[in-house]
Design an enzyme around this catalytic site. Structure first.
Site, PDB file in Angstrom:
ATOM      1  N   ASP A 102      -9.881 -32.680   5.995  1.00 23.45           N
ATOM      2  CA  ASP A 102     -11.279 -32.324   5.679  1.00 23.45           C
ATOM      3  C   ASP A 102     -11.419 -30.811   5.554  1.00 23.45           C
ATOM      4  O   ASP A 102     -12.134 -30.310   4.683  1.00 23.45           O
ATOM      5  CB  ASP A 102     -12.223 -32.838   6.775  1.00 23.45           C
ATOM      6  CG  ASP A 102     -12.185 -34.344   6.873  1.00 23.45           C
ATOM      7  OD1 ASP A 102     -11.912 -34.995   5.846  1.00 23.45           O
ATOM      8  OD2 ASP A 102     -12.411 -34.875   7.978  1.00 23.45           O
TER       9      ASP A 102
ATOM     10  N   ALA B 161      -9.081 -34.141  11.009  1.00 24.60           N
ATOM     11  CA  ALA B 161      -9.953 -33.254  10.199  1.00 24.60           C
ATOM     12  C   ALA B 161      -9.197 -32.131   9.487  1.00 24.60           C
ATOM     13  O   ALA B 161      -9.821 -31.300   8.835  1.00 24.60           O
ATOM     14  CB  ALA B 161     -11.104 -32.663  11.013  1.00 24.60           C
ATOM     15  N   ALA B 162      -7.856 -32.104   9.600  1.00 20.69           N
ATOM     16  CA  ALA B 162      -7.115 -31.069   8.859  1.00 20.69           C
ATOM     17  C   ALA B 162      -7.312 -31.278   7.352  1.00 20.69           C
ATOM     18  O   ALA B 162      -7.515 -30.325   6.600  1.00 20.69           O
ATOM     19  CB  ALA B 162      -5.639 -31.105   9.222  1.00 20.69           C
TER      20      ALA B 162
HETATM   21  O1  RIB Z   1     -11.095 -37.103   8.775  1.00 17.10           O
HETATM   22  C1  RIB Z   1     -11.439 -37.168  10.135  1.00 17.10           C
HETATM   23  C2  RIB Z   1     -12.694 -37.948  10.298  1.00 17.10           C
HETATM   24  O2  RIB Z   1     -12.447 -39.289   9.922  1.00 17.10           O
HETATM   25  C3  RIB Z   1     -13.208 -38.030  11.716  1.00 17.10           C
HETATM   26  O3  RIB Z   1     -14.065 -36.977  12.061  1.00 17.10           O
HETATM   27  C4  RIB Z   1     -13.853 -39.408  11.762  1.00 17.10           C
HETATM   28  O4  RIB Z   1     -15.230 -39.369  11.917  1.00 17.10           O
HETATM   29  C5  RIB Z   1     -13.451 -40.096  10.476  1.00 17.10           C
HETATM   30  O5  RIB Z   1     -14.467 -40.098   9.583  1.00 17.10           O
END
Ligand code: RIB
Length: 304
Positions: free
Chosen positions: A252, A249-250
């Site tokens: 994201d 999630a970095a």
């Molecule tokens: O980018 C990380 C995400 O990728 C995770 O939370 C997982 O759900 C996937 O979608």
């Protein structure tokens, strides 16, 4: 600017396994922990922006299982508007995530309800919102949903930010409506077939992607920072130095932070610093949603 963001994307239940090293094909290894967290690239990006105090609307779908209610609870607890999230028959999206002792990860996503998001419902909902500054979407919803989100985003005067993850054959009708495309280095390499091993190569890969339609391209390169290209020129930005424990999630957090900066009216260079700071801080915590930083933490890192 109204500091308002609409995120069109996935919501997943993340099943996270920690292990010493990844198994080879045919091999069995022991894991040390198994945890369940809220995640999904869409939800992570929405929460990242909401924790930076943007007004966030989430559009997507969860299943009509217990997990769907759990994900909706998370959305509401984060202060994110949930009226654009449909309940689809069947299971919610799920991701199986392996994280090894070097903080490397591998992710398998089972789309579930995310595959049922309806493009017309997304366009209608976006049109019903007042003064959206940024529409942010990613590849864990169907491509026709991304196309509808980008096209409608442009029509309502928003900046369209797209995170092309996972990598697919993204069509021209999507890319032509993208203001900022944000792949990571692996995605940029796969999308272009070009090397991104050093800064010069990475800028060339960004320019090759820009030629496909997006106005600006930012390639995130983890602890090597990010490179960008825009109609005004190209450049790079250094990464903030942190001790990474889990980079899930970095990317994201970067997209959410960048979008939060843009929605506040910051220029691209400053918004990029917001993205970098949010991404770096997310890598210092475990899990996806649980690792996303507050505005106070991001501001503190930006000022250091
Ligand atoms: O980018 C990380 C995400 O990728 C995770 O939370 C997982 O759900 C996937 O979608």
């Amino acid at each position: 600017m109204h500091n308002r963001i609409a995120v069109v994307g996935s919501l997943n239940i993340d099943l996270v396994v920690e292990l010493d090293r990844m198994p080879n094909p045919g091999e069995t290894v022991f894991g040390s922990t198994l945890e369940r967290h809220p995640g999904g690239k869409g939800l992570n990006q929405a929460v990242a922006a909401a924790r930076l105090e943007s007004d966030v609307h989430m559009l997507g779908a969860v299943g009509d299982d217990g997990s769907g209610d759990w994900l909706l609870d998370v959305v509401r607890r984060e202060g994110i508007h949930s009226a654009g999230i449909a309940k689809a028959p069947g299971t919610s999206g799920t991701a199986v995530i392996e994280v090894d002792s070097n903080s490397e990860n591998r992710i398998i996503v089972i789309p579930g309800a995310n595959a049922m998001v309806n493009p017309t419902a997304v366009s209608d909902h976006l049109r019903s919102l007042d003064a959206v500054d940024v529409v942010l979407t990613q590849g864990e919803v169907p491509i026709d949903v991304m196309v509808a989100a980008a096209e409608t985003g442009k029509k309502i005067g928003a900046q369209v930010v797209v995170n092309p993850a996972p990598v697919m054959d993204y069509p021209k009708e999507l890319l032509k409506n993208v203001d900022v495309l944000v792949p990571n280095e692996h995605e940029a390499k796969e999308l272009t077939g070009l090397s991104v091993d050093n800064m010069v190569d990475a800028v060339e890969a960004a320019q090759a992607l820009q030629e496909r339609g997006p106005t600006c391209v930012i390639i995130t390169r983890g602890d090597k920072g990010a490179v960008w290209t825009s109609p005004e020129g190209s450049g790079q930005t250094a990464a903030f130095k942190v001790s990474a424990v889990d980079t899930v999630a970095a990317g994201d957090a970067f997209c959410g932070g960048l979008s939060a900066g843009l929605a506040r009216g910051l220029g691209m260079a400053e918004a990029l610093r917001w993205g970098s700071a949010a991404g770096a801080l997310a890598a210092t915590g475990r899990g996806a949603v649980p690792s996303l930083p507050s505005l106070a933490k991001v501001t503190d890192l930006l000022e250091r």
